[in-house]
Design an enzyme around this catalytic site. Structure first.
Site, short mmCIF file in Angstrom:
data_model
loop_
_atom_site.label_atom_id
_atom_site.label_comp_id
_atom_site.label_asym_id
_atom_site.label_seq_id
_atom_site.Cartn_x
_atom_site.Cartn_y
_atom_site.Cartn_z
N THR C 13 -1.14 42.35 84.67
CA THR C 13 -0.11 43.34 84.33
C THR C 13 1.18 43.11 85.12
O THR C 13 2.29 43.29 84.59
CB THR C 13 -0.64 44.76 84.61
OG1 THR C 13 -1.77 44.98 83.76
CG2 THR C 13 0.40 45.81 84.31
N SER C 55 -6.31 39.08 82.64
CA SER C 55 -7.56 38.78 83.36
C SER C 55 -8.78 38.94 82.46
O SER C 55 -9.86 38.44 82.78
CB SER C 55 -7.68 39.61 84.63
OG SER C 55 -8.08 40.92 84.36
N THR C 84 -6.13 43.65 86.71
CA THR C 84 -7.11 44.52 87.37
C THR C 84 -8.47 44.52 86.66
O THR C 84 -9.48 44.83 87.29
CB THR C 84 -6.59 45.97 87.44
OG1 THR C 84 -6.32 46.43 86.11
CG2 THR C 84 -5.32 46.05 88.28
N ASP C 85 -8.49 44.14 85.38
CA ASP C 85 -9.74 44.29 84.62
C ASP C 85 -10.90 43.46 85.16
O ASP C 85 -12.04 43.90 85.13
CB ASP C 85 -9.50 43.94 83.14
CG ASP C 85 -8.79 45.07 82.42
OD1 ASP C 85 -9.20 46.24 82.60
OD2 ASP C 85 -7.82 44.80 81.70
#
Lengths: 164, 164, 164, 164
Positions: C13, C55, C84-85
């Site tokens: 992101t 990700s 972040t995933d």
């Protein structure tokens, strides 16, 4: 149907920046080209810097220079960025000069370089009024426009008002 | 000399936001009131949300609703925020409706909520054109304006162009 | 007392941008150098782009490449920008590799290019944790840090939590 | 593993704003809560305003108040936002007071309210150093940290430097 608009830069709050070393506001360069780029401006709007000053420091010779620039440029439609404190005085000088052109003065309450400026809005507004208003001298600020001979700045609340 | 301008919101890139959880763009609320506040707008410009959609999803019933809103409001001057993809189609529907009002459609190439949007500039521009152009339907984008019946979007380069 | 920190960019992101023509999010270039400039960063923090992906699209070969980059670089302290995933999966891969270095993964909930991003805060945080934490693998997000083997992402509310 | 960090606000460039009517910089309210919200900060970091002044105007009584606040708060880890001009003097006063806590002073070169501030980065950095450095007094600026007794501000180039 859009016609080219000449943009003359004179300084004012529009172009003030923060001096990191001295911790105060100052002028360095004009932000107009960057603003037009951000606006993805498709209007022909050549920018010319005449001076870079606080409008409280503007004298008769500076105003004469602005008048001459308006007279001398090829375009019939002009936007002038200007400090708000003496914008009305410059409008009067341009009216007296009777250039026969459409001249719109605009400015900002907050420097463009700061996050929450009205500058981009005012620039879009002034360039638009300049394209369609008949010859004359006008002020465009915060969504409104005023004939140059019937406007005053209310310094207490920081806005322009139409006079009788 | 400024006259009130009604602002109708229909969505479009203007009002897209970033959904932190889903990691994609979505609509939540209109940013128009916040934009007018940032612009320190002194023009009477009441905002009314008609819908909140991508203009690719706009159908005939939606356009009919926009036409009716323009007909029914008290103001003779109107700005409509709209996605750019079908802005021209909505302009055609408004032209066919012959409201007798000055209607200016505008939009943005980049969402206002993102840092480098042209939205504030376009809004200032549209509100200004709406105050001074004669009755008709117009598009105002990126400093220029176009008559509603002589404009097309060049999708390859993402800008509007005047047609013959 | 500050030591150099290597910054590896993998996308996420952090670096997403808005594609004006297509109206969707995409990757173009990393914003890390611009962010370090804005931060007036005086820490020696050489930036190297390893990949530029979401990700969710990161596979075992990508993770192997990240591990090798961490092993191979001269610095003993490393920050990795990451979506972040699957940040936790990459942390596990780095733990398994036992590099003996201090490695801090960080990301953002909102793209840096958008106005209201947490990216600059997280970058300042990650670079600081990387300078003082002992060798190990950590996640740094939104002011907190987590050991890489005791953290999970709560996808419903979009935050990281320490596990037992 | 994160521990709560108390944030004391004293003013400085961090919190300067632009006064639209007077056209100069001034203090109004602290931006710290807004910054922590933007950062989506998940660390327990209660904010308390001690004063709101330019650090050039800070006197011995002000410093004594800061020392007492650090002594008196429940947290063992503290961040102080402070003007950069006399940050080193305040660090010395805190060192002399020997509070036994981890205290990190931070500031900004550009006000947070302006577009291109280093403030959010520095805040993320200071909150992170405060969580992991051993008891002592430190300055955290622009990605680096300095022990409070071995740092000076180089006013000519506006950065902090470690001393012998």
């Amino acid at each position: 149907m859009s016609q080219p608009v000449r943009v003359f830069v004179t300084g004012g709050t529009f172009d003030k920046e923060y001096d990191e070393l001295a911790g105060r506001l100052f002028f360095r360069k004009t932000h107009l080209p960057e603003m037009l780029r951000l606006a993805r401006c498709r209007l022909e709007a050549p920018v010319e810097k005449l001076m870079m000053i606080d409008s409280l420091d503007m004298n008769d010779a500076d105003r004469e220079r602005i008048v001459e620039a308006c007279r001398g440029c090829a375009e019939a439609r002009i936007v002038i960025t200007h400090g708000t404190d003496t914008m009305v005085e410059t409008a009067r000088a341009l009216l007296a000069a009777a250039t026969g052109k459409t001249i719109v003065l605009t400015g900002a309450m907050v420097p463009y370089a700061f996050g929450s400026s009205d500058g981009l809005f005012n620039l879009g507004s002034a360039l638009s009024f300049a394209q369609v208003l008949p010859p004359g001298v006008y002020l465009a600020m915060n969504g409104r426009y005023f004939p140059g001979d019937r406007v005053r700045k209310n310094r207490e609340i920081g806005i322009f008002e139409e006079t009788g």
